[in-house]
Design a protein around this motif. Structure first.
Motif, PDB file in Angstrom:
ATOM      1  N   GLU A 502      -6.836  -1.927   3.069  1.00 56.15           N
ATOM      2  CA  GLU A 502      -6.882  -2.235   1.639  1.00 56.15           C
ATOM      3  C   GLU A 502      -6.621  -1.024   0.755  1.00 56.15           C
ATOM      4  O   GLU A 502      -6.281  -1.165  -0.411  1.00 56.15           O
ATOM      5  CB  GLU A 502      -8.245  -2.858   1.289  1.00 56.15           C
ATOM      6  N   SER A 503      -6.779   0.183   1.315  1.00 55.03           N
ATOM      7  CA  SER A 503      -6.548   1.387   0.524  1.00 55.03           C
ATOM      8  C   SER A 503      -5.099   1.868   0.584  1.00 55.03           C
ATOM      9  O   SER A 503      -4.742   2.835  -0.092  1.00 55.03           O
ATOM     10  CB  SER A 503      -7.471   2.512   1.011  1.00 55.03           C
ATOM     11  N   LEU A 504      -4.276   1.197   1.385  1.00 51.99           N
ATOM     12  CA  LEU A 504      -2.873   1.607   1.493  1.00 51.99           C
ATOM     13  C   LEU A 504      -2.134   1.330   0.191  1.00 51.99           C
ATOM     14  O   LEU A 504      -2.110   0.212  -0.304  1.00 51.99           O
ATOM     15  CB  LEU A 504      -2.187   0.876   2.644  1.00 51.99           C
ATOM     16  N   GLN A 505      -1.538   2.381  -0.334  1.00 52.21           N
ATOM     17  CA  GLN A 505      -0.763   2.292  -1.563  1.00 52.21           C
ATOM     18  C   GLN A 505       0.731   2.218  -1.224  1.00 52.21           C
ATOM     19  O   GLN A 505       1.132   2.468  -0.077  1.00 52.21           O
ATOM     20  CB  GLN A 505      -1.050   3.509  -2.441  1.00 52.21           C
ATOM     21  N   PRO A 506       1.575   1.872  -2.210  1.00 53.47           N
ATOM     22  CA  PRO A 506       3.030   1.858  -1.935  1.00 53.47           C
ATOM     23  C   PRO A 506       3.543   3.162  -1.348  1.00 53.47           C
ATOM     24  O   PRO A 506       4.461   3.148  -0.531  1.00 53.47           O
ATOM     25  CB  PRO A 506       3.631   1.582  -3.326  1.00 53.47           C
ATOM     26  N   GLU A 507       2.934   4.294  -1.752  1.00 50.25           N
ATOM     27  CA  GLU A 507       3.362   5.582  -1.182  1.00 50.25           C
ATOM     28  C   GLU A 507       3.127   5.642   0.319  1.00 50.25           C
ATOM     29  O   GLU A 507       3.817   6.358   1.042  1.00 50.25           O
ATOM     30  CB  GLU A 507       2.601   6.733  -1.851  1.00 50.25           C
ATOM     31  N   HIS A 508       2.134   4.863   0.800  1.00 53.41           N
ATOM     32  CA  HIS A 508       1.880   4.791   2.238  1.00 53.41           C
ATOM     33  C   HIS A 508       2.805   3.778   2.921  1.00 53.41           C
ATOM     34  O   HIS A 508       3.488   4.109   3.896  1.00 53.41           O
ATOM     35  CB  HIS A 508       0.427   4.379   2.509  1.00 53.41           C
ATOM     36  N   THR A 509       2.819   2.549   2.405  1.00 54.34           N
ATOM     37  CA  THR A 509       3.524   1.471   3.095  1.00 54.34           C
ATOM     38  C   THR A 509       5.031   1.672   3.114  1.00 54.34           C
ATOM     39  O   THR A 509       5.712   1.196   4.026  1.00 54.34           O
ATOM     40  CB  THR A 509       3.199   0.119   2.446  1.00 54.34           C
ATOM     41  N   GLN A 510       5.572   2.378   2.118  1.00 53.77           N
ATOM     42  CA  GLN A 510       7.015   2.572   2.073  1.00 53.77           C
ATOM     43  C   GLN A 510       7.482   3.710   2.973  1.00 53.77           C
ATOM     44  O   GLN A 510       8.683   3.921   3.141  1.00 53.77           O
ATOM     45  CB  GLN A 510       7.447   2.879   0.633  1.00 53.77           C
ATOM     46  N   SER A 511       6.567   4.445   3.566  1.00 50.45           N
ATOM     47  CA  SER A 511       6.926   5.566   4.425  1.00 50.45           C
ATOM     48  C   SER A 511       7.306   5.064   5.814  1.00 50.45           C
ATOM     49  O   SER A 511       7.274   3.869   6.102  1.00 50.45           O
ATOM     50  CB  SER A 511       5.750   6.549   4.517  1.00 50.45           C
ATOM     51  N   PHE A 512       7.692   5.990   6.684  1.00 49.81           N
ATOM     52  CA  PHE A 512       8.032   5.657   8.066  1.00 49.81           C
ATOM     53  C   PHE A 512       6.755   5.560   8.894  1.00 49.81           C
ATOM     54  O   PHE A 512       5.934   6.471   8.882  1.00 49.81           O
ATOM     55  CB  PHE A 512       8.957   6.735   8.645  1.00 49.81           C
ATOM     56  N   TRP A 513       6.593   4.456   9.639  1.00 51.66           N
ATOM     57  CA  TRP A 513       5.350   4.220  10.380  1.00 51.66           C
ATOM     58  C   TRP A 513       5.510   4.294  11.892  1.00 51.66           C
ATOM     59  O   TRP A 513       4.598   4.649  12.602  1.00 51.66           O
ATOM     60  CB  TRP A 513       4.755   2.863   9.994  1.00 51.66           C
ATOM     61  N   GLY A 514       6.625   3.919  12.431  1.00 44.83           N
ATOM     62  CA  GLY A 514       6.798   4.013  13.876  1.00 44.83           C
ATOM     63  C   GLY A 514       6.551   2.711  14.601  1.00 44.83           C
ATOM     64  O   GLY A 514       6.017   1.740  14.064  1.00 44.83           O
ATOM     65  N   PHE A 515       6.893   2.704  15.879  1.00 41.40           N
ATOM     66  CA  PHE A 515       6.968   1.459  16.643  1.00 41.40           C
ATOM     67  C   PHE A 515       5.610   0.816  16.895  1.00 41.40           C
ATOM     68  O   PHE A 515       5.514  -0.396  17.075  1.00 41.40           O
ATOM     69  CB  PHE A 515       7.671   1.739  17.971  1.00 41.40           C
ATOM     70  N   ALA A 516       4.518   1.574  16.928  1.00 40.69           N
ATOM     71  CA  ALA A 516       3.217   1.021  17.312  1.00 40.69           C
ATOM     72  C   ALA A 516       2.427   0.481  16.128  1.00 40.69           C
ATOM     73  O   ALA A 516       1.391  -0.166  16.337  1.00 40.69           O
ATOM     74  CB  ALA A 516       2.383   2.079  18.038  1.00 40.69           C
ATOM     75  N   ALA A 517       2.878   0.721  14.909  1.00 40.60           N
ATOM     76  CA  ALA A 517       2.067   0.398  13.731  1.00 40.60           C
ATOM     77  C   ALA A 517       1.726  -1.090  13.639  1.00 40.60           C
ATOM     78  O   ALA A 517       0.583  -1.463  13.358  1.00 40.60           O
ATOM     79  CB  ALA A 517       2.798   0.858  12.458  1.00 40.60           C
TER      80      ALA A 517
END
Length: 594
Positions: A502-517
């Protein structure tokens, strides 16, 4: 006398770039290590290394007539070169002297158990050349050697060019824009390419790449096309399904002449959450071993930048192998303990900031880019350290021997499992507390994508793995006080996981996360489902149903612009379904389930 004059000229000009007479006759690459008076092949075959014969005259081809050069791109802006301006093919290249990236050659690591006898490699016949099927040996230090073969012996060059042309045609005219987006957003967090080498080759021609690598870079970058104005305004978006099909087909062909670029392509293709083969991780590990990335390359006779690249690739492969336990549910293929002992088979040096040549770059892109490259490097290193702890957790609580009926966990019971968990919990706590402030989840910067989300989600997944193992050991014989302690701690971890999402902001979600996320997010839902399924009271069960609905809502609010969250939602629905539909049944009939 002429021979003496040429020898003197050679000694006085150690950086002479044209091939020696012996290499010229065999049309093979002439590589001379720094400080050596002879090229590597002349030393190997005990030849005189002379430059008596003059160079073969070349006729410069017109740009429109050239069969191999299409568009030339500048290294900085990736913009087409002015008409008539050709890149000097004879200029020094960073690929000279490399082991895993030399054009038209591929190398295979010779392990100590191989039928090859290292002593005999040094005595190979003088007639052996890279144009013959048997290849030729290259020793990189006293104990490590490779067999180098020409690509033409294992795959079709015409097919490679055809694949590259199809790949480039499928994304035209957006190639340079996609490359720029890739190095702005993906590369800082997943540094498995050497930026300088890639751009050097791209500036000459896209035909210098292996097809799957070029396709993979384009594919991954397309997820962030909204960060480029030209791509945003485009009326036609490249078909990712067509591009992915080309990439996977070309990957199978590239395996026949595997280079470091083949491994890079495979790791990038794993980031595609939609249709990547589940057997690819195991194939890539075998491929990495054939390329020798599992061996310490510190004293190899290859360029320093290739040593750094090999270390980054090795640890990227390591993290994928370990977190694949969550994604695919299969055991790891790399040893659990990385202790650099005399009997170990994973002998890769630690990845440090020294292994990032771009760290000294002070260009505007490094300082003012979409992602802080320095934080990306720090996050990559921290993920490696976290993965080492996670490897111990999986080996302790998720191995077949530990989880089978009558296995370790059932024999030692809940109390014994708690004892195994405590030191691992402490390691996770120490890792988390040692993170610098700029890698904390709540730290974001204006007009920058955050590098920190994947790091904290991985930490949460490691914690949940321990708590899930403890919950599974509970039985009717477990003392009530111990049961209460374990379930209370598990509920607290679930609450922390919910808070993280719930604390994830657009600056987090729009970044690269990788295959396991996506699998790590879905694991939060399955953990809530486990708590629901093992609840002893109807009121508690309803609480976990509400938590699942809360998680689903949080993901739905963030899924439209984040492919990994969209995939996590699909996985969550497959895993736990709609427990909300059981809310009424839970409150009325649940007590009869006890």
């Amino acid at each position: 006398m002429h021979l003496c004059l040429m020898s003197a000229l050679q000694a006085a000009t150690p950086t002479l770039r044209r091939p020696c007479d012996w290499c010229r006759q065999r049309k093979s690459r002439c590589v001379r290590e720094p400080g050596q008076q002879k090229c590597a092949r002349c030393i190997l075959h005990r030849h005189e290394c002379t430059y008596v014969q003059g160079p073969v005259p070349r006729r410069r081809l017109d740009r429109q007539q050239s069969p191999t050069r299409t568009e030339d791109f500048g290294l900085n802006g990736l913009s087409p070169s002015p008409p008539g301006q050709a890149v000097d093919a004879a200029s020094p290249s960073r690929l000279t002297g490399t082991l895993g990236l030399e054009p038209h050659l591929h190398s295979t690591y010779i392990g100590p158990a191989s039928y090859h006898e290292p002593t005999l490699l040094d005595l190979k016949s003088v007639s052996t050349s890279v144009n013959q099927d048997m290849g030729h040996p290259r020793r990189v230090n006293q104990s490590s050697a490779f067999i180098t073969s020409a690509d033409s012996t294992s795959a079709s060059e015409s097919q490679r060019i055809s694949d590259l042309d199809q790949i480039e045609a499928s994304i035209q005219p957006f190639g340079p824009a996609l490359v720029k987006v890739y190095f702005q957003i993906v590369h800082p967090l997943f540094p498995i390419l050497d930026k300088g080498v890639f751009l050097e080759k791209y500036a000459r021609s896209y035909r210098e790449f292996s097809p799957p690598l070029l396709a993979a870079v384009y594919l991954v970058a397309l997820d962030w096309r909204l960060f480029d104005r030209a791509l945003t305004k485009a009326t036609r978006v490249p078909d990712t399904a067509v591009l992915e099909d080309l990439a996977m087909r070309a990957m199978s062909d590239d395996m026949k002449r595997a280079k470091l670029s083949t491994l890079q392509a495979g790791l990038l293709l794993l980031q595609r959450v939609r249709s990547t083969s589940s057997t690819l991780p195991a194939q890539l590990l075998a491929l990495g071993q054939s390329l020798g990335v599992h061996v310490d390359c510190s004293d190899w006779s290859v360029p320093d930048w290739e040593k750094s690249l090999r270390r980054r690739l090795a640890w990227a492969l390591y993290t994928h192998d370990k977190w694949g336990a969550i994604v695919h549910g299969r055991p790891s293929l790399i040893p659990t303990q990385i202790d650099h002992s005399d009997v170990g088979d994973w002998d890769v040096g630690p990845c440090t900031l020294v292994d990032f040549p771009e760290a000294t770059d002070t260009g505007a892109e490094e300082v003012e880019g979409i992602v802080d490259a320095g934080l990306g490097r720090a996050a990559f290193i921290q993920l490696i350290e976290l993965t080492k702890i996670f490897s111990e957790i999986v080996a302790t609580f998720c191995s077949v021997g530990a989880t089978k009926k009558g296995g370790l966990l059932s024999r030692i019971g809940t109390t014994g499992t708690m004892s195994l968990a405590k030191p691992l919990v402490m390691k996770l706590r120490e890792w988390h507390s040692s993170l610098p402030d700029n890698l904390q989840l709540g730290t974001t910067y204006s007009h920058r994508l955050s590098t920190n989300g994947p790091l904290h989600l991985s930490h949460m997944a490691a914690e949940l793995t321990i708590h899930r193992a403890l919950l599974r050991t509970l039985s009717a014989d477990t003392p009530p006080a111990l049961r209460s302690t374990i379930r209370t701690a598990a509920r607290a971890r679930l609450a922390s996981a919910m808070k993280l999402i719930e604390s994830l902001q657009p600056e987090h979600t729009q970044s690269f996360w990788g295959f396991a996320a996506a699998s790590q997010v879905a694991m939060i839902g399955s953990f809530a489902g486990l708590l629901w399924a093992t609840s002893a009271e109807a009121e508690e069960a309803v609480e976990f149903v509400n938590q699942l609905e809360r998680l689903r809502w949080a993901l739905q609010m963030r899924a439209s612009a984040a492919p990994f969250i969209h995939e996590a939602l699909r996985m969550l629905d497959d895993e736990v379904g709609d427990l909300g539909a059981l809310r009424t049944a839970t409150s009325v009939d649940y007590m009869s389930w006890d």
